[in-house]
Scaffold this motif. Structure first.
Motif, PDB file in Angstrom:
ATOM      1  N   ASP A 250       0.809  -1.218   0.000  1.00 56.70           N
ATOM      2  CA  ASP A 250       0.000   0.000   0.000  1.00 56.70           C
ATOM      3  C   ASP A 250       0.844   1.272   0.000  1.00 56.70           C
ATOM      4  O   ASP A 250       0.326   2.367   0.202  1.00 56.70           O
ATOM      5  CB  ASP A 250      -0.973   0.007   1.179  1.00 56.70           C
ATOM      6  CG  ASP A 250      -0.275  -0.148   2.531  1.00 56.70           C
ATOM      7  OD1 ASP A 250       0.969  -0.302   2.543  1.00 56.70           O
ATOM      8  OD2 ASP A 250      -0.960  -0.126   3.562  1.00 56.70           O
ATOM      9  N   ASP A 251       2.149   1.143  -0.243  1.00 54.45           N
ATOM     10  CA  ASP A 251       3.009   2.321  -0.359  1.00 54.45           C
ATOM     11  C   ASP A 251       2.639   3.140  -1.599  1.00 54.45           C
ATOM     12  O   ASP A 251       2.013   2.623  -2.540  1.00 54.45           O
ATOM     13  CB  ASP A 251       4.483   1.903  -0.482  1.00 54.45           C
ATOM     14  CG  ASP A 251       5.083   1.483   0.853  1.00 54.45           C
ATOM     15  OD1 ASP A 251       4.428   1.689   1.887  1.00 54.45           O
ATOM     16  OD2 ASP A 251       6.204   0.945   0.844  1.00 54.45           O
ATOM     17  N   ALA A 252       3.057   4.403  -1.609  1.00 56.98           N
ATOM     18  CA  ALA A 252       2.859   5.237  -2.798  1.00 56.98           C
ATOM     19  C   ALA A 252       3.588   4.603  -3.985  1.00 56.98           C
ATOM     20  O   ALA A 252       4.710   4.106  -3.845  1.00 56.98           O
ATOM     21  CB  ALA A 252       3.392   6.638  -2.541  1.00 56.98           C
ATOM     22  N   ILE A 253       2.940   4.606  -5.131  1.00 59.84           N
ATOM     23  CA  ILE A 253       3.510   4.000  -6.330  1.00 59.84           C
ATOM     24  C   ILE A 253       4.248   5.055  -7.147  1.00 59.84           C
ATOM     25  O   ILE A 253       3.700   6.121  -7.429  1.00 59.84           O
ATOM     26  CB  ILE A 253       2.415   3.350  -7.200  1.00 59.84           C
ATOM     27  CG1 ILE A 253       1.740   2.211  -6.429  1.00 59.84           C
ATOM     28  CG2 ILE A 253       2.997   2.835  -8.508  1.00 59.84           C
ATOM     29  CD1 ILE A 253       0.548   1.614  -7.150  1.00 59.84           C
ATOM     30  N   GLU A 254       5.471   4.754  -7.509  1.00 61.27           N
ATOM     31  CA  GLU A 254       6.246   5.592  -8.415  1.00 61.27           C
ATOM     32  C   GLU A 254       6.761   4.703  -9.539  1.00 61.27           C
ATOM     33  O   GLU A 254       7.655   3.891  -9.335  1.00 61.27           O
ATOM     34  CB  GLU A 254       7.411   6.268  -7.686  1.00 61.27           C
ATOM     35  CG  GLU A 254       6.974   7.282  -6.649  1.00 61.27           C
ATOM     36  CD  GLU A 254       8.147   8.021  -6.036  1.00 61.27           C
ATOM     37  OE1 GLU A 254       9.283   7.870  -6.549  1.00 61.27           O
ATOM     38  OE2 GLU A 254       7.936   8.737  -5.051  1.00 61.27           O
ATOM     39  N   PHE A 255       6.165   4.873 -10.711  1.00 59.62           N
ATOM     40  CA  PHE A 255       6.588   4.069 -11.853  1.00 59.62           C
ATOM     41  C   PHE A 255       7.815   4.656 -12.526  1.00 59.62           C
ATOM     42  O   PHE A 255       7.963   5.878 -12.624  1.00 59.62           O
ATOM     43  CB  PHE A 255       5.468   3.981 -12.887  1.00 59.62           C
ATOM     44  CG  PHE A 255       4.435   2.914 -12.616  1.00 59.62           C
ATOM     45  CD1 PHE A 255       4.815   1.594 -12.471  1.00 59.62           C
ATOM     46  CD2 PHE A 255       3.099   3.237 -12.524  1.00 59.62           C
ATOM     47  CE1 PHE A 255       3.875   0.603 -12.239  1.00 59.62           C
ATOM     48  CE2 PHE A 255       2.138   2.269 -12.287  1.00 59.62           C
ATOM     49  CZ  PHE A 255       2.521   0.940 -12.144  1.00 59.62           C
ATOM     50  N   GLU A 256       8.681   3.780 -13.003  1.00 62.65           N
ATOM     51  CA  GLU A 256       9.753   4.175 -13.903  1.00 62.65           C
ATOM     52  C   GLU A 256       9.551   3.440 -15.221  1.00 62.65           C
ATOM     53  O   GLU A 256       8.971   2.349 -15.249  1.00 62.65           O
ATOM     54  CB  GLU A 256      11.121   3.826 -13.320  1.00 62.65           C
ATOM     55  CG  GLU A 256      11.354   2.345 -13.108  1.00 62.65           C
ATOM     56  CD  GLU A 256      12.776   2.045 -12.645  1.00 62.65           C
ATOM     57  OE1 GLU A 256      13.654   2.885 -12.889  1.00 62.65           O
ATOM     58  OE2 GLU A 256      12.983   0.966 -12.052  1.00 62.65           O
ATOM     59  N   ILE A 257       9.988   4.062 -16.316  1.00 60.24           N
ATOM     60  CA  ILE A 257       9.882   3.416 -17.615  1.00 60.24           C
ATOM     61  C   ILE A 257      10.997   2.373 -17.703  1.00 60.24           C
ATOM     62  O   ILE A 257      12.176   2.702 -17.693  1.00 60.24           O
ATOM     63  CB  ILE A 257       9.993   4.420 -18.760  1.00 60.24           C
ATOM     64  CG1 ILE A 257       8.813   5.403 -18.702  1.00 60.24           C
ATOM     65  CG2 ILE A 257      10.028   3.710 -20.119  1.00 60.24           C
ATOM     66  CD1 ILE A 257       8.899   6.521 -19.712  1.00 60.24           C
ATOM     67  N   LEU A 258      10.587   1.115 -17.781  1.00 57.96           N
ATOM     68  CA  LEU A 258      11.546   0.029 -17.895  1.00 57.96           C
ATOM     69  C   LEU A 258      12.016  -0.114 -19.344  1.00 57.96           C
ATOM     70  O   LEU A 258      13.203  -0.277 -19.613  1.00 57.96           O
ATOM     71  CB  LEU A 258      10.928  -1.264 -17.394  1.00 57.96           C
ATOM     72  CG  LEU A 258      11.825  -2.486 -17.251  1.00 57.96           C
ATOM     73  CD1 LEU A 258      12.968  -2.203 -16.285  1.00 57.96           C
ATOM     74  CD2 LEU A 258      11.006  -3.693 -16.772  1.00 57.96           C
ATOM     75  N   SER A 259      11.078  -0.026 -20.273  1.00 53.41           N
ATOM     76  CA  SER A 259      11.416  -0.120 -21.697  1.00 53.41           C
ATOM     77  C   SER A 259      10.216   0.249 -22.545  1.00 53.41           C
ATOM     78  O   SER A 259       9.070   0.223 -22.071  1.00 53.41           O
ATOM     79  CB  SER A 259      11.880  -1.554 -22.055  1.00 53.41           C
ATOM     80  OG  SER A 259      10.800  -2.469 -21.895  1.00 53.41           O
TER      81      SER A 259
END
Length: 206
Positions: A193-202
């Motif tokens: 349930d932590d804040a989600i921070e997406f990174e672009i993997l590809s």
């Protein structure tokens, strides 16, 4: 299924010119056809996404991740807009005559797959996998493959929930809407349930 746009074309104006000047906002395509084999899907299939939950993931964490899909997609649409569709963005990766080409992205996208599993990392940023009841890190030191082993309760190692969201963006390069680009987004959470921070993997051609 046709591309969806929220504007009307003026005389002499083309869809491509609109994309180059104003961009098109992301629109999620939702397919209702059941994916009975939980398999890899395409635009032509019109099926629900493939969802993969690692065997080691607790039912509570799995349920939490599933319940946050809409939240994840809101974040993903911001990434799609800033990095691929907004011609005025300083983070734009799309341009004319390269991949992805801003002229051909329709703005439509759908979820191809969602996966979540656990990964473990030590204080030296070595990643581990679960193997035979213990944690193993396998890496190459430039000369040979090396292995590090640790117990699950090792105080030097932290467990994370790894979420990979695979999106498929459509394009009309050949005059008809179809799969154009795959986009993989990665988030690593200490708690489900932590804040989600997406990174672009590809991102890649499909």
């Amino acid at each position: 299924m046709e591309c969806k746009y929220d504007y009307a074309l003026a005389d002499g104006e083309s869809v491509q010119s609109i994309r180059l000047t104003s961009g098109v906002r992301p629109v999620r395509l939702v397919f209702e056809r059941e994916n009975r084999e939980n398999s890899y899907i395409t635009f032509e299939d019109r099926m629900q996404p493939c969802i993969t939950i690692g065997d080691e993931v607790t039912p509570e964490d799995a349920a939490t991740v599933r319940g946050r899909i809409d939240e994840m997609l809101d974040l993903a649409e911001g990434i799609i807009w800033d990095n691929y569709l907004n011609p005025h963005s300083t983070d734009l990766m799309s341009e004319v005559d390269s991949f992805p080409d801003l002229r051909f992205l329709t703005g439509n996208y759908y979820v191809g797959s969602l996966s979540c599993s656990y990964t473990w990392m030590d204080s030296s940023s070595h990643y581990y996998e679960l193997k035979e009841g213990r944690l193993r890190c396998k890496y190459h030191n430039g000369k040979a493959w090396q292995e590090l082993w640790a117990d699950l309760n090792s105080p030097d190692i932290t467990r994370y929930l790894l979420v990979i969201l695979h999106l498929r963006l459509t394009g009309d390069e050949l005059g008809e809407e179809d799969d154009y680009m795959g986009l993989d987004l990665r988030a690593q959470l200490k708690h489900a349930d932590d804040a989600i921070e997406f990174e672009i993997l590809s991102h890649d051609v499909i």
